[in-house]
Design an enzyme around this catalytic site. Structure first.
Site, PDB file in Angstrom:
ATOM      1  CB  ALA A   1      -0.904   0.000   1.230  1.00 18.23           C
ATOM      2  CE  LYS A   2       3.469   6.377  -4.460  1.00 23.17           C
ATOM      3  NZ  LYS A   2       4.848   5.894  -4.307  1.00 23.17           N
ATOM      4  CB  ALA A   3       0.377   4.067   3.631  1.00 21.78           C
TER       5      ALA A   3
ATOM      6  CE1 TYR B   1       7.646   6.272  -0.719  1.00 22.45           C
ATOM      7  CE2 TYR B   1       5.536   5.616   0.206  1.00 22.45           C
ATOM      8  CZ  TYR B   1       6.431   5.619  -0.845  1.00 22.45           C
ATOM      9  OH  TYR B   1       6.134   4.959  -2.021  1.00 22.45           O
TER      10      TYR B   1
END
Length: 305
Positions: free
Chosen positions: A157-159, A163
């Site tokens: 998931a690009k959460a 990052y």
């Protein structure tokens, strides 16, 4: 970003300076945001958004993983992205759709699960890893920071919260005089860069870690895989050890920001000839050919504004 830029924010375009959020936003305190990075390219047929639909499918999936209900559907966010680019008069740009939990209490568990805000930011964007990186390649190092273990947080998931790991990987690389870092997984095998997927060319084959290696399954990664198949380049998704990096004939990284960028050194060891290799060159030509007309877009990746 100039205050003159227009941002699509919660349903309509607004001047950048008016797009304010609460300091009590859940995303600020706990990283509960999901986002995408999408490029708009200048082409002979006018500006085109690269694989916007595929990016937005992942955007909605990422939001669903974190139980973030969006008030707008995929078609509406798709239209918002196009509207934001056109409003800012850009023929080449970087798009950032982002959804985040707003002011819904200071607890880890949101008081109001439905309090989700959505914005689409558009910006001009150059070469992410520096001028000349696409031609000369970059120097990278293997980071001491590992990627998140499976079943901790979903790496696919690009959460926003994911990052923090990327920040530490990239910061360490900069401190060590490198352009970028490569992280290993908890199993000691190659995972990914701070914001890029990794490809290794060895013995006539292209190798890349599988999705199970705690990577983000990148849209550009998928593009490179498909273009390699078009070019009849053998490609295998498999585990890669650290020492395989040092013995590689070529290494390249992929991502929306870095596009397809060669690696010339890993941990100060020269990779191959120390220059962009022929396989990387062929894939770059095919990739950038999509935007200048040399490569036919047979899959409908270039979406009109």
């Amino acid at each position: 970003m100039s205050d003159e830029f227009q941002v699509w924010f919660n349903g309509r375009l607004r001047p950048f300076e008016e797009c304010t959020v609460s300091v009590r936003s859940h995303a600020l305190h706990y990283g509960s945001s999901v986002f995408e990075g999408v490029r708009v390219y200048r082409t002979p047929d006018g500006p085109r958004v690269f694989r916007l639909t595929d990016h937005l499918k992942r955007f909605f999936w990422s939001a669903n993983v974190y139980r973030m209900p969006l008030r707008w559907g995929l078609d509406e966010i798709h239209a918002a992205c196009r509207e934001a680019v056109n409003a800012n008069g850009l023929e080449a740009a970087y798009l950032r759709p982002v959804a985040f939990r707003g002011d819904c209490g200071l607890g880890v568990m949101p008081g109001d699960m439905s309090r989700v805000e959505v914005a689409v930011i558009v910006n001009e964007w150059g070469t992410y890893l520096g001028e000349g990186a696409l031609e000369r390649g970059v120097e990278v190092c293997v980071s001491s920071w590992q990627r998140v273990a499976p079943n901790t947080i979903p790496a696919g998931a690009k959460a926003g919260g994911n990052y923090l790991s990327s920040f530490l990987i990239h910061l360490e690389a900069k401190d060590r005089g490198c352009t970028e870092g490569i992280a290993l997984g908890t199993d000691g095998l190659v995972s990914e860069g701070s914001g890029e997927n990794i490809f290794v060319v060895s013995g006539g084959r292209i190798l890349t870690p599988p999705v199970s290696a705690s990577i983000l399954s990148g849209i550009t990664r998928d593009t490179a895989i498909e273009l390699a198949r078009d070019l009849d380049l053998p490609l295998v998704e498999q585990s890669i050890s650290r020492e395989q990096l040092y013995a590689a004939d070529e290494i390249f990284m992929t991502g929306t920001a870095v596009e397809i960028t060669p690696v010339r050194k890993v941990d100060h060891m020269v990779i191959g000839s120390g220059e962009r290799g022929p396989v990387t060159q062929r894939l770059q030509d095919a990739f950038f050919g999509l935007f200048d007309g040399r490569t036919e877009d047979t899959r409908g990746w270039l979406e009109p504004l």
